[in-house]
Scaffold this motif. Structure first.
Motif, short mmCIF file in Angstrom:
data_model
loop_
_atom_site.label_atom_id
_atom_site.label_comp_id
_atom_site.label_asym_id
_atom_site.label_seq_id
_atom_site.Cartn_x
_atom_site.Cartn_y
_atom_site.Cartn_z
N ILE A 75 -5.61 33.40 -30.66
CA ILE A 75 -4.62 33.10 -31.69
C ILE A 75 -5.13 32.00 -32.60
CG2 ILE A 75 -2.33 32.12 -32.10
CD1 ILE A 75 -1.39 33.65 -29.58
N ALA A 76 -5.67 30.93 -32.01
CA ALA A 76 -6.17 29.80 -32.80
C ALA A 76 -7.34 30.21 -33.68
CB ALA A 76 -6.56 28.65 -31.88
N ALA A 77 -8.26 31.00 -33.14
CA ALA A 77 -9.42 31.45 -33.92
C ALA A 77 -8.97 32.27 -35.12
CB ALA A 77 -10.37 32.25 -33.03
N MET A 78 -8.03 33.18 -34.90
CA MET A 78 -7.51 34.00 -35.99
C MET A 78 -6.81 33.14 -37.02
SD MET A 78 -4.23 35.07 -36.96
CE MET A 78 -3.28 35.17 -35.44
N ALA A 79 -5.96 32.21 -36.54
CA ALA A 79 -5.18 31.37 -37.44
C ALA A 79 -6.08 30.49 -38.29
CB ALA A 79 -4.20 30.52 -36.64
N ARG A 80 -7.12 29.93 -37.67
CA ARG A 80 -8.00 29.01 -38.42
C ARG A 80 -8.98 29.74 -39.32
NH1 ARG A 80 -7.98 24.50 -33.67
NH2 ARG A 80 -6.21 23.38 -34.56
N ARG A 132 3.27 23.20 -27.88
CA ARG A 132 4.03 22.09 -27.34
C ARG A 132 3.90 21.94 -25.82
NH1 ARG A 132 9.99 21.95 -28.91
NH2 ARG A 132 9.66 19.70 -28.66
N THR A 133 3.55 20.76 -25.41
CA THR A 133 3.43 20.31 -24.01
C THR A 133 2.26 20.95 -23.25
OG1 THR A 133 4.86 21.92 -22.85
CG2 THR A 133 5.94 20.03 -23.92
N VAL A 134 1.51 21.86 -23.89
CA VAL A 134 0.38 22.48 -23.21
C VAL A 134 -0.86 21.66 -23.54
CG1 VAL A 134 -0.94 24.59 -22.82
CG2 VAL A 134 1.49 24.74 -23.43
N HIS A 135 -1.21 20.76 -22.66
CA HIS A 135 -2.28 19.80 -22.90
C HIS A 135 -3.57 20.50 -23.27
CE1 HIS A 135 0.24 19.06 -19.31
NE2 HIS A 135 0.47 17.87 -19.85
N GLY A 136 -4.32 19.90 -24.18
CA GLY A 136 -5.63 20.46 -24.49
C GLY A 136 -5.87 20.66 -25.97
N PRO A 137 -6.81 21.53 -26.31
CA PRO A 137 -7.28 21.65 -27.70
C PRO A 137 -6.28 22.28 -28.67
CG PRO A 137 -8.30 23.33 -26.33
CD PRO A 137 -7.56 22.42 -25.40
N TYR A 138 -5.17 22.83 -28.17
CA TYR A 138 -4.23 23.50 -29.07
C TYR A 138 -2.91 22.74 -29.19
CZ TYR A 138 -7.75 26.91 -27.96
OH TYR A 138 -8.96 27.52 -27.75
N GLU A 139 -2.91 21.50 -28.75
CA GLU A 139 -1.75 20.62 -28.99
C GLU A 139 -2.26 19.44 -29.83
OE1 GLU A 139 2.03 18.67 -26.58
OE2 GLU A 139 0.06 18.56 -25.65
N ASN A 140 -2.42 19.72 -31.14
CA ASN A 140 -3.06 18.74 -32.02
C ASN A 140 -2.21 17.51 -32.29
OD1 ASN A 140 -4.60 21.39 -33.97
ND2 ASN A 140 -5.36 20.34 -32.16
N TYR A 141 -0.90 17.63 -32.09
CA TYR A 141 -0.06 16.43 -31.99
C TYR A 141 1.08 16.71 -31.04
CZ TYR A 141 3.08 18.34 -35.75
OH TYR A 141 3.93 19.09 -36.52
N GLN A 142 1.59 15.65 -30.44
CA GLN A 142 2.65 15.78 -29.44
C GLN A 142 4.03 15.73 -30.08
OE1 GLN A 142 1.91 12.90 -26.34
NE2 GLN A 142 0.09 13.97 -25.63
N THR A 143 5.02 16.28 -29.36
CA THR A 143 6.35 16.46 -29.95
C THR A 143 7.47 16.07 -29.00
OG1 THR A 143 6.37 18.76 -29.20
CG2 THR A 143 5.56 18.36 -31.45
#
Length: 479
Positions: free
Chosen positions: A269-274, A285-296
């Motif tokens: 999903i991230a590769a397609m989106a970017r 949200r809340t899924v730690h790692g490279p796809y939570e670019n800021y916390q909420t």
């Protein structure tokens, strides 16, 4: 039936002010991973300049004026009238698609209200957990463009919302719910729906889950390719996550977690989106790692300053969507929260829910206009600022501009008259520096008294403003 539904609405409104705040919210991750992609880092820096945004929850739940989607969920904190069966409720809720006809929908007015409030970015619910799409998806007919609103020139709601806010210079965020409770590939009618999770064992029915993953990918792809520039992909439903990311922290939140994996292939999903939207911020949200670019953190402000990007998503009322006769936060409260959040390194994403006819409640507009009046005068102390090591002294908070200018923001208790002086310790002005009242640009008198700074509030300003949410001062500091 109307009497039963009326009782149910009252029940859900009450729930939203009680347990919903504990059980229907997303907690904050305890770890953060900075993105490696330079385009993402650049976009993240741009987003951190905005500080103040609007999140709009709007969907079927606006029609009866109840909390968003959660009535469909069979968890203990959700209650329904004894005289109404669960299947009866679901049938009624799904049927709202035939009633939702927001003939007064005016996204340009929404954007104008947000702009006048001093907001700089938008997050709009393209689809909440109930699965009802507020855009013209080709993956399902459960959408705004397949009901009574279909022939309206602005039936493709998300498209026109994004365009209206983009025209005002806003950064654009697409909220998308990973869980979809209307999809037969998530909540399969073969089984009961015990909770918020997928209701079948994915290990036994991998083909069904693969179908759901493709459905999710396709819907997000539509948003990424057909709706103009998107800056943020804001993914809700943090319980839909890889099993290996479920740790003690996640379990402590109390949300049910199944034994099997619920990953939706975020790398793809991230590769397609970017590829479609270079540098887009992924907020899983809340899924730690490279796809939570800021916390909420939801409905809360962290206790201390944080050294990485985050936003507090907080409702203006008590609910995310429109609920009649909602008790709203005062403009002073919004300003006070914003000041504290920014001084601690975050942004404020304020929740507003339009009415079922497509308009924003007049009292909501009035509150936001009052916030905007303060922002128009004091925004320099908020926008584009970053944290200072010493960020708070009592009710005085501190921010710093990118050119080194310091700001002190003194919150004034709601209803209290402006004081003759404001004082603080720490962040001492440099010797001989000029200090100004940000709201007017007027130079103010100040003195150092031991380790304390004492600033005089101009009499003319105090006479003009019997009350005022907060005073902001600009100065150069040696700290």
């Amino acid at each position: 039936m109307k009497k039963v539904l009326s009782l149910f609405m009252v029940t859900l409104v009450c729930l939203s002010s009680l347990k919903a705040q504990d059980l229907g919210v997303h907690q904050q991750s305890k770890t953060y991973e900075w993105p490696a992609n330079p385009e993402v880092r650049e976009k993240l820096d741009q987003w951190q300049d905005q500080k103040f945004g609007m999140i709009i929850h709007w969907g079927l739940y606006a029609v009866p004026g109840i909390i968003e989607s959660w009535g469909l969920c069979s968890e203990d904190w959700i209650n329904r009238p004894d005289s109404m069966t669960y299947n009866g409720y679901k049938s009624w809720y799904w049927g709202l698609k035939d009633e939702f006809n927001p003939v007064n929908f005016d996204p340009e007015k929404w954007a104008e209200v947000a702009d006048e409030a001093g907001m700089k970015y938008l997050v709009f619910t393209t689809k909440h957990h109930d699965g009802f799409s507020m855009f013209d998806t080709k993956q399902t007919d459960f959408k705004i463009t397949a009901g009574p609103f279909a022939n309206h020139p602005k039936a493709n709601v998300a498209k026109h919302v994004f365009e209206a806010f983009r025209d005002k210079g806003f950064m654009i965020g697409a909220y998308f719910s990973k869980p979809d409770w209307h999809s037969q590939d998530f909540w399969w009618d073969k089984y009961a729906t015990a909770n918020r999770n997928v209701n079948y064992d994915i290990r036994k029915h991998p083909e069904r889950w693969n179908s759901f993953k493709q459905f999710t990918f396709n819907q997000i792809s539509e948003l990424m390719h057909d709706y103009g520039k998107i800056d943020i992909l804001w993914l809700d439903g943090g319980w839909v996550r890889p099993r290996e990311t479920v740790n003690e922290e996640v379990l402590s939140w109390g949300a049910p977690i199944p034994e099997w994996d619920q990953k939706v292939d975020m790398p793809a999903i991230a590769a397609m989106a970017r590829k479609a939207q270079p540098g887009i911020l992924m907020v899983d949200r809340t899924v730690h790692g490279p796809y939570e670019n800021y916390q909420t953190p939801e409905r809360s402000i962290p206790q201390t300053q944080l050294p990485y990007p985050w936003e507090s998503c907080i409702t203006l009322g008590n609910n995310w969507g429109h609920v009649p006769n909602e008790r709203l936060k005062s403009p002073d409260r919004v300003v006070h929260d914003l000041i504290e959040i920014v001084a601690k390194g975050g942004s404020l994403l304020l929740g507003v829910g339009p009415k079922p006819d497509g308009t924003i409640d007049a009292e909501v507009v009035k509150r936001l206009q009052a916030v905007g009046e303060w922002m128009n005068q004091n925004g320099k102390a908020i926008y584009g600022t970053r944290i200072t090591e010493h960020y708070q002294d009592g009710e005085v908070f501190f921010t710093k501009g990118k050119k080194g200018e310091h700001y002190a923001l003194a919150r004034i208790a709601e209803g209290e008259a402006l004081p003759e002086t404001v004082s603080w310790t720490g962040n001492l002005p440099a010797k001989g520096t000029k200090m100004t009242l940000v709201a007017t640009g007027q130079r103010v008198r100040w003195k150092k008294d031991g380790d304390q700074v004492v600033v005089s509030v101009p009499k003319a300003f105090r006479n003009k403003h019997k009350t005022y949410p907060a005073l902001a001062f600009s100065f150069q500091s040696n700290d």
